[in-house]
Design a protein around this motif. Structure first.
Motif, short mmCIF file in Angstrom:
data_model
loop_
_atom_site.label_atom_id
_atom_site.label_comp_id
_atom_site.label_asym_id
_atom_site.label_seq_id
_atom_site.Cartn_x
_atom_site.Cartn_y
_atom_site.Cartn_z
N ALA A 1 0.84 -1.21 0.00
CA ALA A 1 0.00 0.00 0.00
C ALA A 1 0.87 1.25 0.00
O ALA A 1 2.02 1.23 0.46
CB ALA A 1 -0.92 0.00 1.21
N VAL A 2 0.30 2.33 -0.53
CA VAL A 2 0.92 3.64 -0.45
C VAL A 2 -0.12 4.61 0.08
O VAL A 2 -1.28 4.58 -0.33
CB VAL A 2 1.46 4.10 -1.83
N CYS A 3 0.29 5.46 1.03
CA CYS A 3 -0.64 6.41 1.68
C CYS A 3 -0.14 7.82 1.45
O CYS A 3 1.02 8.15 1.74
CB CYS A 3 -0.70 6.11 3.18
N CYS A 4 -1.05 8.69 0.92
CA CYS A 4 -0.68 10.07 0.66
C CYS A 4 -1.69 11.03 1.26
O CYS A 4 -2.79 10.64 1.65
CB CYS A 4 -0.53 10.30 -0.84
N THR A 5 -1.34 12.29 1.26
CA THR A 5 -2.22 13.33 1.78
C THR A 5 -3.19 13.78 0.69
O THR A 5 -3.20 13.24 -0.42
CB THR A 5 -1.39 14.51 2.33
N SER A 6 -4.02 14.79 0.98
CA SER A 6 -5.05 15.22 0.04
C SER A 6 -4.49 16.14 -1.03
O SER A 6 -3.36 16.64 -0.93
CB SER A 6 -6.17 15.94 0.80
N GLY A 7 -5.29 16.36 -2.06
CA GLY A 7 -4.94 17.30 -3.11
C GLY A 7 -4.11 16.67 -4.21
O GLY A 7 -4.21 15.49 -4.51
N SER A 8 -3.22 17.49 -4.80
CA SER A 8 -2.46 17.05 -5.98
C SER A 8 -1.50 15.92 -5.67
O SER A 8 -1.02 15.25 -6.60
CB SER A 8 -1.70 18.23 -6.58
N ALA A 9 -1.21 15.69 -4.40
CA ALA A 9 -0.35 14.55 -4.04
C ALA A 9 -0.90 13.26 -4.64
O ALA A 9 -0.14 12.41 -5.13
CB ALA A 9 -0.26 14.42 -2.51
N LEU A 10 -2.22 13.12 -4.64
CA LEU A 10 -2.84 11.90 -5.15
C LEU A 10 -2.62 11.76 -6.66
O LEU A 10 -2.42 10.66 -7.18
CB LEU A 10 -4.33 11.90 -4.82
N LEU A 11 -2.66 12.89 -7.39
CA LEU A 11 -2.50 12.83 -8.84
C LEU A 11 -1.12 12.33 -9.23
O LEU A 11 -0.94 11.71 -10.29
CB LEU A 11 -2.74 14.23 -9.44
N ASN A 12 -0.14 12.57 -8.41
CA ASN A 12 1.21 12.11 -8.70
C ASN A 12 1.36 10.60 -8.62
O ASN A 12 2.36 10.04 -9.07
CB ASN A 12 2.22 12.78 -7.75
N ILE A 13 0.36 9.93 -8.06
CA ILE A 13 0.40 8.47 -7.95
C ILE A 13 -0.16 7.80 -9.22
O ILE A 13 0.05 6.61 -9.44
CB ILE A 13 -0.38 8.04 -6.68
N HIS A 14 -0.81 8.58 -10.08
CA HIS A 14 -1.53 8.01 -11.22
C HIS A 14 -0.65 7.17 -12.16
O HIS A 14 -1.07 6.09 -12.60
CB HIS A 14 -2.23 9.11 -12.00
N PRO A 15 0.57 7.64 -12.52
CA PRO A 15 1.39 6.80 -13.40
C PRO A 15 1.65 5.40 -12.83
O PRO A 15 1.58 4.41 -13.57
CB PRO A 15 2.69 7.59 -13.53
N ALA A 16 1.89 5.31 -11.54
CA ALA A 16 2.13 4.02 -10.92
C ALA A 16 0.86 3.17 -10.89
O ALA A 16 0.92 1.95 -11.04
CB ALA A 16 2.67 4.20 -9.50
#
Length: 554
Positions: free
Chosen positions: A71-86
């Motif tokens: 699992a990977v856990c991130c904060t709100s906002g654009s941080a989540l968009l940076n996970i999209h390629p993976a």
């Protein structure tokens, strides 16, 4: 000490139960309650990575080594968009990756608050499942949250592996770490088929045999299915087996079909002895609201749902196991594996439902339905409209060789007549349609085409509106409100029926009902389709129905 946010506690406890040990943690404030709770539990192996783009690919690497989910856990906002390629990589490489994103409360999305955008569903078709957890304030919120997390984690390896997304809205204050222990949580498991050589399979059978109070509820089944007697005899003595008319012939032995009246009439001390320890369900929808209330109020220790889709369907709020296979194959497999011992539970249900008085109504909608059902020629197809028609039909015992059809997928009033006509044109049986006035007039264009034949017979129950609403407990309507809620009208189908070539039979009293029904149900060929329109008084229908249930209580 862990966060006081109950949705986070459910999430972390279920990550443990589903054995998701390797977690990549990214920095941030909104996700800090999740990070704190995970990092302070000894079960997890945690890896700090600052850049979310790298963090998610790092998590893929963790998952690839050994094949277990990470699992990977991130904060709100654009941080989540940076996970999209993976996420895309995990989807096409079929890697079990859990993306956990913290989020702001839904009320602040799109309101120029910092680090907000619509996060639920952001990965679209690139994840196998995306869920948005509720913030928990009630028991129902907690059940819903638990179910969503289970659903997401079960999809990690369902029909191939892949990523899932769990979005976690978190309201302030964020930093209250006052919880000493994680909660005990319900874990839903899924079996994809049953193999006699699997250890999981033998464990399931052991659990099955450990219970004495076993119940099976069969929902709507579209086709008549007859068990072979060798299976029926083995299964029948072990289960209290409940179904409704929409379940058709899918039950071995003698099913309990009048359970709705029994659940209304029996005192609590008898009902307590009728609570199952193990509930097994298959098929589609159940009409009975009382059965739903009974099993939600008295949850079984385990609930297994058997279906080919393997979807999580938690109608009674106590689902523990999903068995992904054909229900009849499942029943045939377990038939020879049940321990040969006597259990009284099926007999308790039979005895408590056998002696209930059969309904005898004076002229009313219920009497019209009862007269039809008692007079049905066989074989025949019976199509039931939603709302009152499908419920009143359940009061009566169906003749053998009558198949029942009803649009219970969404239980709406639209399209019942069109569906019935579509079925009838392919059928060599007589097709009887029982339908209320609002359903009929809403769908009267079903008769606008010429795609129907002389095997079609429509019983139209016309009491001038959706008057079943008058029977709902707690709903008291003034005249002005009643007009809008029940859609009162003074419409008759006579002109439309005759224009469309139907033999029209109007009914206003008991005598007309008896004589018209003799013509309506005759199995001899007829040169026209028939429409019998039964006119009743709505308030009298409601009064008689209430009187019947009052008698049951006695």
């Amino acid at each position: 000490m862990y966060s006081d946010k109950k949705n986070i506690l459910q999430l972390v406890a279920l990550l443990i139960e589903h054995n998701i040990k390797k977690i990549v943690l990214c920095p941030g404030s909104r996700n800090s309650p999740i990070v704190h709770t995970i990092a302070n539990h000894p079960f997890f192996s945690c890896y700090p990575v600052t850049d979310e783009r790298s963090a998610a690919f790092f998590a893929i690497g963790l998952a690839l080594h050994g094949g277990s989910p990470a699992a990977v856990c991130c904060t709100s906002g654009s941080a989540l968009l940076n996970i999209h390629p993976a996420v895309s990589e995990a989807f096409y490489q079929q890697v079990p990756l859990v993306v956990i994103s913290a989020d702001r409360p839904g009320a602040w999305i799109g309101q120029m608050d910092g680090q907000t955008f619509p996060q639920p569903g952001v990965f679209g078709s690139q994840v196998k499942k995306s869920v948005n957890l509720p913030e928990i304030h009630t028991d129902e919120d907690e059940w819903y949250c638990n179910r969503l997390i289970n659903e997401a984690l079960l999809e990690l390896n369902h029909h191939g592996k892949g990523p899932v997304h769990i979005n976690v809205p978190i309201s302030e204050p964020l930093f209250r770490f006052t919880t000493e222990e994680l909660p005990k949580v319900r874990v839903i498991t899924r079996y994809q088929g049953l193999n006699v050589y699997d250890r999981e399979y033998t464990g399931l059978i052991e659990r099955l045999n450990n219970y004495n109070r076993r119940m099976i509820v069969a929902g709507q089944m579209n086709l008549i299915y007859l068990f072979e007697k060798k299976y029926s005899k083995l299964l029948y003595k072990h289960f209290a087996w409940l179904t409704e008319h929409t379940g058709n012939k899918t039950i071995p032995g003698i099913p309990v079909k009048n359970f709705d009246a029994a659940l209304y009439a029996l005192p609590e001390e008898k009902l307590e002895k009728m609570v199952p320890d193990l509930l097994i369900t298959y098929g589609g929808h159940i009409v009975s609201k009382r059965l739903k209330q009974f099993l939600r109020k008295h949850p079984p220790r385990e609930h297994w749902h058997v279906s080919l889709s393997g979807e999580v369907t938690d109608l009674y709020g106590s689902l523990t196991t999903v068995i992904e296979m054909d229900p009849f194959e499942f029943l045939e497999k377990i038939a020879y594996l049940l321990e040969n011992r006597t259990t009284e539970f099926p007999r308790i249900w039979e005895n408590n439902t056998r002696d209930l008085p059969q309904p005898e109504f004076s002229y009313s909608e219920m009497a019209a339905i009862g007269t039809l059902i008692k007079s049905l020629p066989t074989p025949a197809a019976l199509h039931l409209g939603n709302s009152s028609a499908v419920r009143y039909a359940q009061l009566y015992t169906l003749p053998e060789d009558v198949e029942v059809c009803c649009n219970r997928g969404t239980s709406g009033i639209e399209g019942s007549l069109s569906t019935a006509i579509g079925y009838s044109v392919c059928s060599d049986k007589l097709n009887f349609v029982v339908i209320g006035d609002l359903s009929f007039f809403y769908d009267m264009n079903a008769l606008w085409n010429s795609n129907f034949g002389c095997n079609l017979r429509i019983l139209l129950l016309n009491n001038g509106g959706g008057e079943i609403f008058q029977a709902l407990p707690g709903l008291k309507m003034e005249d002005k409100t009643r007009r809008f809620v029940t859609a009162t009208h003074k419409t008759s189908a006579k002109g439309w029926a005759k224009e469309r070539g139907f033999s029209y039979l109007p009914v206003h009293n008991d005598e007309e009902l008896t004589s018209a029904m003799a013509v309506f149900t005759q199995s001899a060929p007829h040169n026209q389709p028939m429409l019998m329109e039964v006119f009743t008084d709505a308030s009298e229908d409601v009064r008689l129905l209430k009187e019947y249930f009052h008698q049951l209580k006695k």
